[in-house]
Every structure is written in structure tokens, then in C-alpha cells.
Design a protein around this motif. Structure first.
Motif, PDB file in Angstrom:
ATOM      1  N   ILE A 128     -44.630 -28.572 -43.071  1.00 46.82           N
ATOM      2  CA  ILE A 128     -44.569 -29.916 -42.498  1.00 46.82           C
ATOM      3  C   ILE A 128     -45.999 -30.343 -42.199  1.00 46.82           C
ATOM      4  N   TRP A 129     -46.497 -31.294 -42.983  1.00 41.97           N
ATOM      5  CA  TRP A 129     -47.902 -31.666 -42.850  1.00 41.97           C
ATOM      6  C   TRP A 129     -48.107 -32.978 -42.096  1.00 41.97           C
ATOM      7  N   GLN A 130     -47.050 -33.736 -41.875  1.00 39.06           N
ATOM      8  CA  GLN A 130     -47.192 -35.030 -41.210  1.00 39.06           C
ATOM      9  C   GLN A 130     -47.792 -34.848 -39.808  1.00 39.06           C
ATOM     10  N   GLY A 131     -49.068 -35.190 -39.673  1.00 36.30           N
ATOM     11  CA  GLY A 131     -49.728 -35.107 -38.379  1.00 36.30           C
ATOM     12  C   GLY A 131     -50.063 -33.708 -37.922  1.00 36.30           C
ATOM     13  N   LYS A 132     -49.850 -32.698 -38.757  1.00 33.50           N
ATOM     14  CA  LYS A 132     -50.019 -31.311 -38.317  1.00 33.50           C
ATOM     15  C   LYS A 132     -51.189 -30.598 -38.985  1.00 33.50           C
ATOM     16  N   CYS A 133     -51.742 -31.148 -40.045  1.00 33.92           N
ATOM     17  CA  CYS A 133     -52.780 -30.457 -40.819  1.00 33.92           C
ATOM     18  C   CYS A 133     -54.162 -31.050 -40.556  1.00 33.92           C
ATOM     19  N   SER A 134     -55.144 -30.184 -40.443  1.00 35.15           N
ATOM     20  CA  SER A 134     -56.524 -30.636 -40.358  1.00 35.15           C
ATOM     21  C   SER A 134     -56.894 -31.243 -41.710  1.00 35.15           C
ATOM     22  N   GLY A 135     -57.327 -32.508 -41.709  1.00 25.24           N
ATOM     23  CA  GLY A 135     -57.631 -33.169 -42.974  1.00 25.24           C
ATOM     24  C   GLY A 135     -56.393 -33.232 -43.847  1.00 25.24           C
ATOM     25  N   GLY A 141     -48.579 -42.649 -41.977  1.00 24.58           N
ATOM     26  CA  GLY A 141     -47.197 -43.052 -42.208  1.00 24.58           C
ATOM     27  C   GLY A 141     -46.425 -42.123 -43.113  1.00 24.58           C
ATOM     28  N   ALA A 142     -45.246 -42.590 -43.540  1.00 22.97           N
ATOM     29  CA  ALA A 142     -44.359 -41.793 -44.384  1.00 22.97           C
ATOM     30  C   ALA A 142     -44.709 -41.955 -45.852  1.00 22.97           C
ATOM     31  N   GLU A 143     -44.363 -40.940 -46.654  1.00 31.83           N
ATOM     32  CA  GLU A 143     -44.705 -40.934 -48.072  1.00 31.83           C
ATOM     33  C   GLU A 143     -44.067 -42.072 -48.861  1.00 31.83           C
ATOM     34  N   ASP A 455     -60.442 -14.879 -27.636  1.00 28.89           N
ATOM     35  CA  ASP A 455     -60.563 -14.779 -29.091  1.00 28.89           C
ATOM     36  C   ASP A 455     -60.020 -16.074 -29.676  1.00 28.89           C
ATOM     37  N   ILE A 456     -60.910 -16.912 -30.210  1.00 27.49           N
ATOM     38  CA  ILE A 456     -60.500 -18.230 -30.683  1.00 27.49           C
ATOM     39  C   ILE A 456     -59.536 -18.133 -31.849  1.00 27.49           C
ATOM     40  N   PHE A 457     -59.601 -17.018 -32.600  1.00 28.49           N
ATOM     41  CA  PHE A 457     -58.681 -16.863 -33.727  1.00 28.49           C
ATOM     42  C   PHE A 457     -57.272 -16.539 -33.245  1.00 28.49           C
ATOM     43  N   GLU A 458     -57.169 -15.932 -32.087  1.00 32.04           N
ATOM     44  CA  GLU A 458     -55.839 -15.718 -31.491  1.00 32.04           C
ATOM     45  C   GLU A 458     -55.257 -17.051 -31.041  1.00 32.04           C
ATOM     46  N   VAL A 459     -56.115 -17.913 -30.505  1.00 30.60           N
ATOM     47  CA  VAL A 459     -55.677 -19.267 -30.142  1.00 30.60           C
ATOM     48  C   VAL A 459     -55.192 -19.995 -31.392  1.00 30.60           C
ATOM     49  N   ASN A 460     -55.910 -19.822 -32.484  1.00 29.38           N
ATOM     50  CA  ASN A 460     -55.521 -20.460 -33.742  1.00 29.38           C
ATOM     51  C   ASN A 460     -54.162 -19.958 -34.210  1.00 29.38           C
ATOM     52  N   ASP A 461     -53.887 -18.660 -34.052  1.00 28.15           N
ATOM     53  CA  ASP A 461     -52.591 -18.110 -34.462  1.00 28.15           C
ATOM     54  C   ASP A 461     -51.452 -18.710 -33.642  1.00 28.15           C
ATOM     55  N   ILE A 462     -51.692 -18.912 -32.353  1.00 25.53           N
ATOM     56  CA  ILE A 462     -50.665 -19.542 -31.520  1.00 25.53           C
ATOM     57  C   ILE A 462     -50.443 -20.985 -31.965  1.00 25.53           C
ATOM     58  N   MET A 463     -51.525 -21.693 -32.278  1.00 23.30           N
ATOM     59  CA  MET A 463     -51.400 -23.067 -32.769  1.00 23.30           C
ATOM     60  C   MET A 463     -50.642 -23.095 -34.094  1.00 23.30           C
ATOM     61  N   SER A 464     -50.885 -22.094 -34.939  1.00 24.88           N
ATOM     62  CA  SER A 464     -50.162 -22.015 -36.213  1.00 24.88           C
ATOM     63  C   SER A 464     -48.676 -21.821 -35.979  1.00 24.88           C
ATOM     64  N   SER A 465     -48.333 -21.023 -34.977  1.00 18.67           N
ATOM     65  CA  SER A 465     -46.917 -20.793 -34.667  1.00 18.67           C
ATOM     66  C   SER A 465     -46.238 -22.064 -34.163  1.00 18.67           C
ATOM     67  N   LYS A 466     -47.038 -23.018 -33.685  1.00 18.76           N
ATOM     68  CA  LYS A 466     -46.517 -24.306 -33.236  1.00 18.76           C
ATOM     69  C   LYS A 466     -46.523 -25.348 -34.361  1.00 18.76           C
ATOM     70  N   GLY A 467     -46.918 -24.908 -35.582  1.00 24.15           N
ATOM     71  CA  GLY A 467     -46.872 -25.800 -36.742  1.00 24.15           C
ATOM     72  C   GLY A 467     -48.173 -26.461 -37.102  1.00 24.15           C
ATOM     73  N   LEU A 485     -55.583 -40.500 -40.180  1.00 22.38           N
ATOM     74  CA  LEU A 485     -54.614 -41.465 -39.648  1.00 22.38           C
ATOM     75  C   LEU A 485     -53.315 -40.777 -39.239  1.00 22.38           C
ATOM     76  N   GLN A 486     -53.016 -39.627 -39.855  1.00 26.61           N
ATOM     77  CA  GLN A 486     -51.809 -38.886 -39.495  1.00 26.61           C
ATOM     78  C   GLN A 486     -51.863 -38.388 -38.047  1.00 26.61           C
ATOM     79  N   HIS A 487     -53.078 -38.211 -37.520  1.00 29.19           N
ATOM     80  CA  HIS A 487     -53.214 -37.634 -36.178  1.00 29.19           C
ATOM     81  C   HIS A 487     -53.262 -38.681 -35.068  1.00 29.19           C
ATOM     82  N   VAL A 488     -53.500 -39.922 -35.433  1.00 29.94           N
ATOM     83  CA  VAL A 488     -53.669 -40.963 -34.411  1.00 29.94           C
ATOM     84  C   VAL A 488     -52.519 -40.976 -33.397  1.00 29.94           C
ATOM     85  N   PRO A 489     -51.244 -40.867 -33.828  1.00 33.03           N
ATOM     86  CA  PRO A 489     -50.157 -40.900 -32.844  1.00 33.03           C
ATOM     87  C   PRO A 489     -49.890 -39.580 -32.131  1.00 33.03           C
ATOM     88  N   VAL A 490     -50.562 -38.480 -32.561  1.00 31.37           N
ATOM     89  CA  VAL A 490     -50.185 -37.168 -32.023  1.00 31.37           C
ATOM     90  C   VAL A 490     -51.331 -36.449 -31.310  1.00 31.37           C
TER      91      VAL A 490
END
Length: 544
Positions: A128-135, A141-143, A455-467, A485-490
Motif C-alpha cells: 500500500i503506497w498511497q501516502g506511505k512511501c518515501s518519494g 490522489g487516487a490512481e 538505534d535508528i534502524f530499529e525505529v525504521n523497522d517499527i515504522m515499516s511494521s506500521k506500513g 503530494l501523497q503525504h500532504v494529508p498524512v
């Protein structure tokens, strides 16, 4: 007097010859024959050793030498291979099981239109990439709606065109010309200082744009200065596409440190310039931290040495010109800077064009002509190609043109306002989390952050588990998010999840099952970078 001097000199030479012959007569003729050859051979070995140390550094050479000896011990190489495979398996994260289920032969009977249903089912397996992926996805909006739908329709109209056939698909050739011209106009082509000859081509992405700029600079410098052993200098923050170009075109690459503000160090760059230097590089902004390099200073440096200077504007090309108009403090970054010879700009990022569209621009045609490949002795006829690809998808060219024309200046200004405001809100939110620190002062839409407490990479793993799908960085260890623009609302959702991730790691430090923190941590500490290289290559090889 002259006669006496001549006779004396002649007598001395005869005596010296006799003495030397007397000494040499003590040696075997074979020894006298082999000694110069062995000396020459030894000199070549010493020269090669010094060359390797010069290229890789003393530390890397010593580590490589030690690892080479260790691998000669029976069983050590097998152990290393087994451990490497464990890491590769963990990096794959289940992709190997998907590989087992892939289709490997044509169906006996074609699926017809049912193939679309199968594709829809396969697409459901994507993250699920809507608003969840860096870059990753820059259109909001929707596809199936808005700008997405417009781009999809524009691409489908020209799905079977190819700008290689200039005489047939004149429309897409015109589209490419106009995309290049409009992009150049954003980056100073209309200013007198640019010289009025800005030109370029569309490419498949930022990497191809950079690779072509490097190739053109190499050949231009060979034509202009006769450089046959080319070298280029980039900051540590410079994109890995330069490494790819260096490997492809046999160019020595120097990576120099960034300064305390994480900008390209001009003095360090200057120290590496020599008679073989063909180009230096700056980014606006750099991919890791979203920080603009000192483009004006680098431009003056390039100008003073008569070498090429490429500016990587892949991220900033469709943001910085509009951010400046909105009142943001943006330092000079384009062809208005003397010394800049080429620029790369991705249209498929903040230009909101379909994936696979970028541009490479040059200050004049004299440099750009070294990008082309012309073949005159082929039985298939005369051939000339502007970019790496021969055939190119006209659909993407049309999609890029449609994106720029449909949005116009007002559309880009509105979008830039939204993402810049979102970026500032997100940066402020990260700074309020005491366990984290923001790297440098981001100039644009990337916020990179690390931690001295966790450990910032452990923080990243937790963020990954949240999508969330963020980018892991090194030197220093950190992660970043590239706001679209996908991140503006989130933005608020991201900050909430980040705070929770930090609290989770504080309460339960240590890697989570299936997380990649141990791998990133180990890779950062591993002195043998060759082993890290092998891991990456093995991982990529296992994907296809």
C-alpha cells in the motif's frame, strides 16, 4: 686548451669503461641479461601496488589483504558464503517464495482479455503506497482520478509510438522538443548569462540523464584537453548513478567528504582536481538529506580549471524554481550560474509525469554533440542515436508533455506550496521528538533524521511494521522521508506513528523479528566494503 680538455675527457671515459667492464666480468652473462628485466618487472609491481593504494586508500587495501588471507584458511570461505546467504535470505523477505510460483512458459492457450483480471489480482499483492512511501509516487490522489487519469489516457493514446522514427511519429518528437525547452526555461535558458544555447534530450530517468552527462563530459574533455585517463569528483552525498557511470565508462571516481552542514566541501573538491579531472558535481538538493550544495562556488571552481560541472536537479528541478517564486530562500542552482555545463532533471518526480521520464540539459550544442552515437559503416544504413536507448516509448514522452501542459505554472506553484508547507511541518514535528535529530537544514522536501539515544534502524523497522516505507541512510546512520503530494494529508499520521515507534524502541530496545536493523547496522560497521558489495550483488541476482 680545448684539445687538452677533449683528450682528458676521452681518457677518463676509456678508464671508466674498462673499470665497469672489469666489474661486470665477475657476473654470469645470464644474470646481466635477466637483472634489468627483473628490475623492470619489480618496478611494475610496485607501481601497480601504489596505484591500487592511491585508488582505494591504504585502509581499504589492508582490510582487503587481510580478508584475502583469511579466506585462504580451509573452511573460512564456506562459512562466509553460508552467513552471506542468511543475510540475502533475510533481505528477500519472502520474495523467493513468489519466485517459485512465477510463470516460466507461455500458456498453451492465451488468456485473452482475462489477462487484465489476472493483472488486477497480481497488483493487489503490491504494498500500500498511497501516502506511505518515501518519494516513489509523486502524484496526489487516487490512481483512477484527476491527474492520474489524465496521464494514463495521454500515455495510452501514444502507446505504440517510438521517437526513434522521426519521420513517422512527428508528434512525439515535437512533444520531446517542447518538454526539453519548457524545462530549460525553468532553469535559466531565457537569461542572457546562460548563453542562449541550452539544449538537451529526454531520457528514461535520472540515472540515464546523469550517465549521459558523464559520457558527454568525458568525450568533450578528451576533445578539448586530450584527457585519456578521466577522473571525476563528487561529494559523498552525490547519487550512486555517478558510480554506475564511472564503471560503465572507465572513469576514476573520487568521493570527497561533505562539510559540517552536509554540503559539498569546495576545498576538498579543489584538492582532488588534477590534469585528468573532467568534471565535478553538485546536487540541488542531494538525495540523502535534501540539502543544496554550494553551486555558485563549485561553478567558479569548474570555470577556473576549465572543466565540466554537472548539477543534479533530478529532485529539485520542478520545485526550486517555483519555491523561489513563492518567496522561499533558494540559492542559485541552474544555468544562471557560470561554470554549470549540464543539468539532470526528472519530470517523473515533482513534474508529475509518468514513470520513466527525465531530461538531460547542456549549456550548448558543442558539449551535447558528444552525447550522440553516430555509425557510418553499418550495412543496415547510416545510424545516429541521441540517448542510450534506441527505441524509446513515445507514450512516456507524450505523458510528460501532457503533465506539464495540463498543470502549467499555476498548477506547479500550488503543488510546490503544498509540499513545501508539509515538509516544514514534518521537519518541525521531528525536531520536537527529543530522541531524534534532523540532519542539517533541509532546503527542500526531504527530511533526514538520526538518533544518539536509539538505534535508528530499529525505529525504521517499527515504522515499516506500521506500513511506512522509508529510506535507510548511512554516514551517519539515519532514515529519511521524501515528501510528495501523497503525504500532504498524512503528515500528522506520520508524526504520530514516529513518536510511537520511538517510544516502542525505548521501552524494548533490540531488533524485532524479521526486521532489517541488524543487517543495516552490521553493514555500516563492516570494514570490508567488498563483502557488503557481494551481499548487494547476491541479493539483486536472487530477485530475477
Amino acid at each position: 686548451m680545448d684539445s687538452f680538455s677533449y683528450s682528458s675527457m676521452k681518457s677518463m671515459l676509456i678508464q671508466a669503461r674498462g673499470s665497469l667492464n672489469s666489474r661486470l666480468s665477475e657476473f654470469e652473462p645470464l644474470v646481466l641479461l635477466l637483472a634489468p628485466l627483473l628490475t623492470l618487472f619489480l618496478a611494475q609491481i610496485i607501481g601497480s601496488v601504489f596505484g591500487v593504494v592511491h585508488d582505494k586508500g591504504l585502509k581499504a587495501c589492508l582490510v582487503g589483504l587481510i580478508m584475502g588471507f583469511l579466506k585462504m584458511i580451509p573452511g573460512v570461505q564456506n562459512y562466509i558464503d553460508a552467513e552471506k546467504q542468511k543475510v540475502v535470505d533475510q533481505l528477500q523477505s519472502g520474495s523467493s517464495s513468489k519466485k517459485k510460483n512465477r510463470t516460466e512458459v507461455l500458456p498453451v492457450k492465451g488468456l485473452g482479455v482475462e489477462v487484465l483480471e489476472k493483472m488486477e489480482n497480481e497488483k493487489k499483492n503490491d504494498a500500500i503506497w498511497q501516502g506511505k512511501c518515501s518519494g516513489t509516487v509523486y502524484i496526489g490522489g487516487a490512481e483512477s482520478e484527476g491527474h492520474f487519469a489524465l496521464i494514463n489516457q495521454a500515455c495510452s493514446m501514444f502507446a505504440h509510438t517510438n521517437p526513434l522514427h522521426i519521420d513517422v511519429f512527428q508528434s512525439v518528437v515535437q512533444f520531446e522538443s517542447e518538454v526539453v525547452a519548457m524545462t530549460a526555461a525553468l532553469l535559466g535558458s531565457k537569461e542572457t548569462v546562460s548563453g542562449g544555447q541550452i539544449c538537451g534530450n529526454m531520457t528514461s530517468g535520472g540515472t540515464e540523464s546523469i550517465v549521459l552527462a558523464v559520457k558527454s563530459s568525458r568525450d568533450y574533455m578528451k576533445y578539448k584537453k586530450g584527457i585519456t585517463r578521466p577522473e571525476m569528483i563528487i561529494p559523498e552525498s552525490g547519487h550512486s548513478a555517478y558510480d554506475k557511470a564511472a564503471q560503465y565508462f572507465n572513469i576514476k571516481l573520487w568521493r570527497v567528504p561533505v562539510d559540517k552542514d552536509f554540503r559539498a566541501d569546495v576545498k576538498a573538491t579543489k584538492r582532488h582536481i588534477n590534469k585528468n579531472t573532467i568534471m565535478i558535481v553538485g546536487s540541488a538538493p542531494g538525495f540523502p538529506h535534501g540539502i543544496i550544495d554550494p553551486i555558485e562556488e563549485l561553478g567558479q571552481l569548474a570555470l577556473s580549471y576549465g572543466i565540466c560541472f554537472h548539477v543534479d536537479l533530478c529532485l529539485g528541478g520542478f520545485v526550486l524554481p517555483f519555491a523561489r517564486k513563492l518567496g522561499y530562500q533558494v540559492p542559485p542552482f541552474d544555468f544562471s550560474v557560470q561554470g554549470v555545463t549540464s543539468i539532470s532533471v526528472d519530470v517523473h518526480k515533482y513534474g508529475l509525469a509518468p514513470k520513466g521520464t527525465s531530461t538531460v540539459l547542456y549549456r550548448n550544442h558543442e558539449i551535447r554533440k558528444h552525447q550522440f552515437v553516430a555509425v557510418t559503416e553499418w550495412s543496415g544504413g547510416l545510424y545516429v542515436s541521441p540517448t542510450i536507448a534506441g527505441s524509446r516509448p513515445g507514450s512516456l514522452v507524450a505523458g510528460a508533455w501532457a503533465a506539464m501542459m495540463s498543470l502549467g505554472e499555476e498548477g506547479y506553484l500550488q503543488n510546490t506550496s503544498k509540499i513545501m508547507e508539509a515538509s516544514k511541518r514534518l521537519e518541525e514535528g521531528v525536531r520536537e521528538i527529543h530522541e531524534l535529530f534532523v540532519i542539517g537544514k533541509p532546503d527542500m522536501t526531504i527530511v533526514a533524521f538520526g538518533s544518539k539515544a536509539l538505534d535508528i534502524f530499529e525505529v525504521n523497522d517499527i515504522m515499516s511494521s506500521k506500513g511506512w516505507h522509508l529510506n535507510a541512510l548511512q554516514r551517519p546512520n539515519s532514515i529519511h522521508i521524501c515528501i510528495t503530494l501523497q503525504h500532504v494529508p498524512v503528515v500528522d499520521d506520520f508524526l504520530r506513528d514516529l513518536r510511537e515507534a520511538v517510544e516502542t524502541v525505548k521501552a524494548n530496545p533490540g531488533p524485532i523479528t524479521g526486521g532489517l536493523a541488524p543487517i543495516y547496522g552490521a553493514a555500516g560497521k563492516m570494514p570490508d566494503r567488498g563483502m557488503v558489495n557481494e551481499l548487494l550483488v547476491s541479493f539483486m541476482d536472487s530477485q530475477y
